[in-house]
Structures are given as C-alpha cells and as structure tokens.
Scaffold this active site. Structure first.
Site, PDB file in Angstrom:
ATOM      1  N   MET A 152       0.842  -1.198   0.000  1.00  0.00           N
ATOM      2  CA  MET A 152       0.000   0.000   0.000  1.00  0.00           C
ATOM      3  C   MET A 152       0.879   1.251   0.000  1.00  0.00           C
ATOM      4  SD  MET A 152      -3.282   0.579  -0.045  1.00  0.00           S
ATOM      5  CE  MET A 152      -4.718   1.304   0.765  1.00  0.00           C
ATOM      6  N   GLY A 153       1.845   1.261  -0.918  1.00  0.00           N
ATOM      7  CA  GLY A 153       2.668   2.466  -1.105  1.00  0.00           C
ATOM      8  C   GLY A 153       1.914   3.430  -2.001  1.00  0.00           C
ATOM      9  N   ARG A 154       2.682   4.229  -2.736  1.00  0.00           N
ATOM     10  CA  ARG A 154       2.023   5.255  -3.545  1.00  0.00           C
ATOM     11  C   ARG A 154       1.145   4.656  -4.635  1.00  0.00           C
ATOM     12  NH1 ARG A 154       6.662   9.933  -3.958  1.00  0.00           N
ATOM     13  NH2 ARG A 154       8.238   8.560  -3.115  1.00  0.00           N
ATOM     14  N   ILE A 155       1.662   3.621  -5.334  1.00  0.00           N
ATOM     15  CA  ILE A 155       0.858   3.030  -6.412  1.00  0.00           C
ATOM     16  C   ILE A 155      -0.341   2.288  -5.813  1.00  0.00           C
ATOM     17  CG2 ILE A 155       0.830   1.366  -8.320  1.00  0.00           C
ATOM     18  CD1 ILE A 155       3.793   2.060  -8.818  1.00  0.00           C
ATOM     19  N   THR A 234       0.892  -5.916 -11.521  1.00  0.00           N
ATOM     20  CA  THR A 234       1.532  -4.853 -12.310  1.00  0.00           C
ATOM     21  C   THR A 234       2.844  -4.447 -11.643  1.00  0.00           C
ATOM     22  OG1 THR A 234       0.213  -3.223 -11.089  1.00  0.00           O
ATOM     23  CG2 THR A 234      -0.595  -3.854 -13.281  1.00  0.00           C
ATOM     24  N   ARG A 236       6.125  -6.768 -10.330  1.00  0.00           N
ATOM     25  CA  ARG A 236       7.238  -7.464 -10.980  1.00  0.00           C
ATOM     26  C   ARG A 236       6.868  -8.937 -11.105  1.00  0.00           C
ATOM     27  NH1 ARG A 236       8.719  -3.305 -12.561  1.00  0.00           N
ATOM     28  NH2 ARG A 236      10.705  -2.242 -12.234  1.00  0.00           N
ATOM     29  N   GLU A 265      11.149 -10.920 -19.117  1.00  0.00           N
ATOM     30  CA  GLU A 265      10.561 -10.163 -20.226  1.00  0.00           C
ATOM     31  C   GLU A 265      11.595  -9.992 -21.337  1.00  0.00           C
ATOM     32  OE1 GLU A 265       9.294  -6.638 -18.240  1.00  0.00           O
ATOM     33  OE2 GLU A 265       7.793  -7.700 -17.077  1.00  0.00           O
ATOM     34  N   HIS A 283       4.245  -5.335 -20.167  1.00  0.00           N
ATOM     35  CA  HIS A 283       4.811  -4.370 -19.215  1.00  0.00           C
ATOM     36  C   HIS A 283       4.404  -2.950 -19.653  1.00  0.00           C
ATOM     37  CE1 HIS A 283       8.233  -3.766 -16.113  1.00  0.00           C
ATOM     38  NE2 HIS A 283       7.424  -2.729 -16.088  1.00  0.00           N
ATOM     39  N   ALA A 284       3.094  -2.748 -19.645  1.00  0.00           N
ATOM     40  CA  ALA A 284       2.536  -1.527 -20.237  1.00  0.00           C
ATOM     41  C   ALA A 284       2.096  -0.492 -19.209  1.00  0.00           C
ATOM     42  CB  ALA A 284       1.349  -1.899 -21.126  1.00  0.00           C
TER      43      ALA A 284
HETATM   44  C1  8YV Z   1       9.001   0.999 -16.692  1.00  0.00           C
HETATM   45  C2  8YV Z   1       8.477   0.119 -14.324  1.00  0.00           C
HETATM   46  O1  8YV Z   1       8.362   0.565 -17.853  1.00  0.00           O
HETATM   47  O2  8YV Z   1       8.805   2.084 -13.086  1.00  0.00           O
HETATM   48  C3  8YV Z   1       8.934   0.875 -13.128  1.00  0.00           C
HETATM   49  O3  8YV Z   1       9.428   0.228 -12.186  1.00  0.00           O
HETATM   50  O4  8YV Z   1       8.404  -1.066 -14.275  1.00  0.00           O
HETATM   51  C4  8YV Z   1       8.039   0.832 -15.571  1.00  0.00           C
HETATM   52  O5  8YV Z   1       7.582   2.090 -15.306  1.00  0.00           O
HETATM   53  C5  8YV Z   1      10.341   0.402 -16.546  1.00  0.00           C
HETATM   54  O6  8YV Z   1      11.019   0.914 -15.473  1.00  0.00           O
HETATM   55  C6  8YV Z   1      11.163   0.588 -17.803  1.00  0.00           C
HETATM   56  O7  8YV Z   1      11.285  -0.616 -18.384  1.00  0.00           O
END
Ligand code: 8YV
Length: 316
Positions: A152-155, A234, A236, A265, A283-284
């Site tokens: 529950m960090g910023r994202i 979303t 890792r 990836e 990884h969008a």
């Molecule tokens: C990027 C991410 O696509 O910020 C991150 O940790 O996974 C993504 O925003 C990545 O850092 C670049 O490949």
C-alpha cells in the site's frame, strides 16, 4: 562538462534540460550492449541504465567516475544497489511519474479480467462463437467486491483511490500499517497476508521485488484464495510463481489473472498462452508517451539536483 551515459536510446522528450549542462551520450538504436556500456562508462559521471541487463558489479566497477545511477522507473531491482552504495554511488528512481499510469493499467486489468473484456474481445476478433444468452459466459462485478492490495505504497494507494470510486471494499497488507488518517481516506482495513488471501475477491500486487517478495504468490497461496478470485500483477513478475499460477488458472483454483509483468521479459511463460482466463500485457504500466516523458523529466530532475543541490529521489 560532466558526462551522462544513456543505456537506452530514450526519446528526447523530457530529457532536453540535460543538453546544455552535460555531455549526453545515447546509443544509436535501442540499447548499448553490456560490452559497450562497460567500455563507455569509464569516464561517465552518470548512468541512466538500460533494462536488458542488470547494472551489477561489472558495470559499476568499470564506472571509475560514476557518481549517480539515475533509474528510469520506480523499481530498481535492475541495479545492484548494495554494491553501488558500497562505492559511494547514489541511486535514484522515478516514483512520482509512474504512479498514476501504473495504477491506471492495474485498474484496467482488474476490469478486463473481472468483466471478461479480454476474453470477449479475443473471441470476437477470432470469429469464435460466444454465448450471447442472458446467463452465458458471465463476468464478475467490481462494485461491492473486496479488493486486497498487497503493498500500500504510492501506487497501491492510487489503485485504492480508483477502487473507492468504483464502490469496492478495500483491505491491504503492507510492511508497515498506514496511519488511521490515511486508512480512513480509502476506508481500508489492514489485514495479515493470510486474511488478504482468503477474503479478497481481487488481489492486486503493488510491492517491489525483493528477497522477501520473491514468489510471494505460489501454490499454497493460490489454494487459500477464493475460487472466484482474481490476481492482478503490475509490480514485478518475480512476485508470482508462474507454474503455480498457470496450474491454479487451469484447475479453477482461482478465477482469472491479469498480468503486466513477467520474470524474463519479453518472454511470456508458455502455459499462459493457452488459457482464456488470463489477460496479458507487455509491461505496459507506463506505456504512454505522457508517462515516458514524465519519467524522463523525473530522471532529469534527479540528475540536475544531484549536482546543483535540491531534492532527489534517492533510494540508497
Ligand atoms: C518501466 C516500471 O516501464 O517504473 C517501473 O518500475 O516497471 C516501468 O515504469 C520500466 O522501469 C522501464 O522498463
């Protein structure tokens, strides 16, 4: 003039403020190879790393002049931060720029899996028959469901904000419990990991990849989840044991998954390809030009402020 080595041929949007202050070296097309980086880094003051290989000892050792590694992204598991720290090198990241775009994609995956947007779309595009009857091939609602946020960090909180607007109940697990004031914003309840697994209708992973989170979601965890539950990742790929997830999706141990990230990836574990209850993305999370430009601006700010004084997002 101080020298910046760009590991990747980033578009220049967001980086232009660097041009008159630094000598900036970009590869011509795509990445510098590992060998090229090791050769070129010897007199660089700054590295903005590529993602095709880890910035580990070999690169850091070769960077005799290196002062700062400015990561293009929030997750910095692509860098040997401990080794950089031992060499007195600062590592920075871009938490602000990735925040909203990643939460947005996370929410898109929640909707696409629960309401079966991915499945319907794929079938219709491929001329397959769908059951158009009233009770055929039903999806799941988001409204009224319980979202379990791991991290529950910023994202995580930006996801929670969207979930509140969608009428969801929120529970979360985090290394540290948030203050009651922050919990109140999302009407979020802190729970232990087991409760998160058993009570959630959707679990969203929003934590970094660390030793602690490696294969956080495996066979045991999927077994504890509801059979109607959805997993969205979303964060890792390494947080999920893919073999276990593929099996859980195949056997109906859980309902569906939405995955934006994978351990190797751009490779996608084969088993997912045959399943129609998993929505896959490349990884969008930050794959918009707006997000990329904001990330470049945050990298730029980190570099300039590091040399000229001012706030930086230091991770070590
Ligand atoms: C990027 C991410 O696509 O910020 C991150 O940790 O996974 C993504 O925003 C990545 O850092 C670049 O490949």
């Amino acid at each position: 003039m101080k020298k910046i080595l760009m590991g990747y041929d980033f578009r220049r949007e967001g980086f232009t403020a660097l041009e008159d202050r630094f000598e900036v070296i970009y590869p011509e097309n795509g990445n510098f190879s590992l060998a090229e980086i090791i050769e070129k880094i010897s007199d660089a003051d700054v590295l903005v790393p590529s993602f095709s290989y880890r910035t580990d000892k070999d690169i850091i050792e070769a960077g005799k002049n290196l002062k700062i590694i400015a990561n293009f992204g929030v997750g910095y598991n692509n860098i040997d931060v401990d080794y950089a720290t031992s060499k007195g090198i600062t590592v920075t990241n871009t938490p602000q720029a990735v925040l909203e775009p990643t939460a947005e994609l996370c929410f898109a995956l929640m909707q696409a899996t629960a309401r079966r947007v991915g499945y319907y779309n794929y079938k219709l595009h491929n001329g397959a028959r769908l059951d158009w009857s009233l009770y055929g091939e039903l999806g799941m609602p988001l409204y009224g469901q319980t979202l379990g946020i791991y991290g529950m960090g910023r994202i995580g909180q930006a996801v929670a904000r969207r979930a509140v607007a969608s009428g969801m109940n929120i529970i979360y697990h985090n290394r540290n419990r948030l203050s009651e004031d922050i919990e109140r914003i999302y009407n979020a309840r802190y729970v232990d990991f087991d409760t998160l697994l058993t009570e959630s209708d959707i679990i969203s992973l929003n934590a970094p990849y660390t030793e602690e989170t490696f294969h956080l979601m495996g066979e045991t965890q999927f077994r504890k989840m509801k059979k109607t539950a959805i997993l969205v990742n979303t964060a890792r790929g390494q947080l999920v044991d893919d073999e276990a997830l593929i099996n859980a999706l195949k056997t109906g141990e859980i309902y569906a998954a939405g995955l934006d990230v994978f351990p190797n990836e751009p490779k996608i574990p084969e088993g997912y390809l045959a399943l129609d209850n998993v929505v896959l993305c490349p990884h969008a999370g930050t794959k918009t030009l707006t997000a990329r430009t904001e990330m470049a601006k945050e990298v730029t700010k980190n570099i300039i402020n590091f040399f000229e004084g001012g706030e930086i997002n230091k991770v070590n």
